[in-house]
Design a protein around this motif. Structure first.
Motif, PDB file in Angstrom:
ATOM      1  N   ASP A   1     -51.551 -21.657  11.063  1.00 28.92           N
ATOM      2  CA  ASP A   1     -52.765 -21.131  11.700  1.00 28.92           C
ATOM      3  C   ASP A   1     -53.605 -20.332  10.722  1.00 28.92           C
ATOM      4  O   ASP A   1     -54.836 -20.463  10.713  1.00 28.92           O
TER       5      ASP A   1
ATOM      6  N   THR B   1     -49.317 -24.559  20.849  1.00 27.71           N
ATOM      7  CA  THR B   1     -48.770 -23.442  20.076  1.00 27.71           C
ATOM      8  C   THR B   1     -47.543 -22.854  20.756  1.00 27.71           C
ATOM      9  O   THR B   1     -46.522 -22.579  20.107  1.00 27.71           O
TER      10      THR B   1
ATOM     11  N   GLN C   1     -49.835 -27.269  15.626  1.00 25.94           N
ATOM     12  CA  GLN C   1     -51.121 -26.839  15.095  1.00 25.94           C
ATOM     13  C   GLN C   1     -52.071 -27.987  14.786  1.00 25.94           C
ATOM     14  O   GLN C   1     -53.275 -27.885  14.997  1.00 25.94           O
TER      15      GLN C   1
END
Length: 350
Positions: A264, A314, A328
């Motif tokens: 992320d 997630t 992701q």
């Protein structure tokens, strides 16, 4: 074309500043009202301001995609309402040209945001935890989780971790074959001179009946390392995420939870570009009475679906249901695909 790119970038940065201020102010206000019970009963104005300031980096991290996306939409609403989108068409600038013009600015904003989050989030989270406990971070970080520490010949379960003390420890001494030979408990432990001094210890189970309760726990774990094991991965720095991802046998989460937030952090500039790719083709409106609201609503609906899907993926990846790469990259790649399809469709229509 360079002047157009500079103009669009300046226009976007101005809208970004306004949107970021509005979103962060509104969310911080609602957050402080909704979490006022976390503060001490005698908290005054200074304590409340301190709480807002410490929570601000965490809120920015959570609202990053919303701020970026809204800023792009507001920028194009301004262009449409002032008929400047017609001027862009007049220069021969296609949708891809507009993407090239704004792309470097969005990438830079995403990279700067990732740097800010990496540098500011961990100390803010640590200050909040030391002050008010883990519940002062975010809802998912306040879940009570025991931390497991893997040693060469034993497993240690820790119920609660504070600044220099830990409470409710359980020691499982293992044989070379991996069987549990004895189980001991300690009410608390204090870190002193590189080791943990145990208090109120007792033996709960022993195979040979001769095991004595430990008085000292010698380990590589320090108060800082235990705090990182307990902390929700979103609030850790990139070096800490790398370290804990490579760690096996300790903690309370699967390694995929650390991989998710590691990806992320590095993908934030790509997310910014993907949101630009989604918004620009939808906002190509040049009619005399066109205001752009309908197109903005459609873009917001698609963006909302992406945010929900990203949150679901997630969460599943954090729990170990599948790889952090899947958690992701699947939502992000889908967003990019939709943006490219809309861009090509818009180019063909014009």
């Amino acid at each position: 074309m360079n002047q157009v790119s500079l103009y669009l970038s300046r226009l976007y940065l101005g809208r970004l500043a306004g949107v970021a201020f509005a979103v962060l102010t509104l969310v911080s206000l609602l957050d402080s009202l909704g979490n006022s019970e976390l503060l001490p009963t005698d908290a005054g104005l200074i304590d409340r301001l301190r709480f807002v300031v410490l929570r601000l980096p965490l809120i920015f991290d959570s609202t990053f995609a919303i701020i970026i996306f809204l800023s792009v939409l507001v920028t194009y609403l301004s262009l449409i309402r002032r008929n400047e989108i017609v001027a862009l068409f007049g220069t021969g600038m296609s949708v891809f040209g507009q993407l090239r013009a704004l792309g470097p600015c969005l990438f830079a904003v995403g990279a700067l945001s990732a740097l800010i989050v990496t540098l500011v989030n961990p100390p803010a989270a640590r200050s909040l935890t030391d002050w008010l406990g883990p519940a002062a971070l975010m809802e998912q970080a306040g879940d009570e989780r025991a931390v497991w520490v893997s040693e060469v010949d034993q497993l240690v379960r820790i119920g609660n971790i504070s600044e220099n003390d830990v409470e409710d420890l359980t020691f499982f001494v293992l044989s070379p074959e991996g069987y549990v030979e004895s189980v001991s408990k300690a009410a608390n432990a204090t870190y002193e001179a590189g080791a943990w001094a145990l208090a109120d210890t007792e033996v709960m189970h022993s195979l040979d009946g001769e095991t004595t309760a430990p008085r000292l726990w010698t380990t590589r774990q320090t108060p800082d390392s235990l705090f990182k094991l307990q902390t929700y991965p979103r609030f850790l720095s990139i070096p800490d995420l790398l370290q804990l991802y490579d760690l096996r046998g300790s903690g309370s989460r699967p390694s995929s939870a650390y991989l998710v937030w590691l990806i992320d952090r590095f993908s934030m500039p790509i997310v910014a570009l993907a949101l630009l790719l989604l918004a620009v083709p939808l906002m190509q409106r040049a009619g005399r009475r066109e205001t752009g609201e309908i197109s903005a609503m459609i873009a917001l609906a698609i963006g909302f679906v992406y945010l929900v899907a990203d949150g679901i993926f997630t969460t599943l990846a954090e729990s170990g249901a599948f790889s952090g790469w899947v958690g992701q990259l699947v939502p992000l790649c889908t967003l990019i695909f939709v943006g490219l399809w809309l861009t090509l469709r818009t180019e063909e229509a014009t």
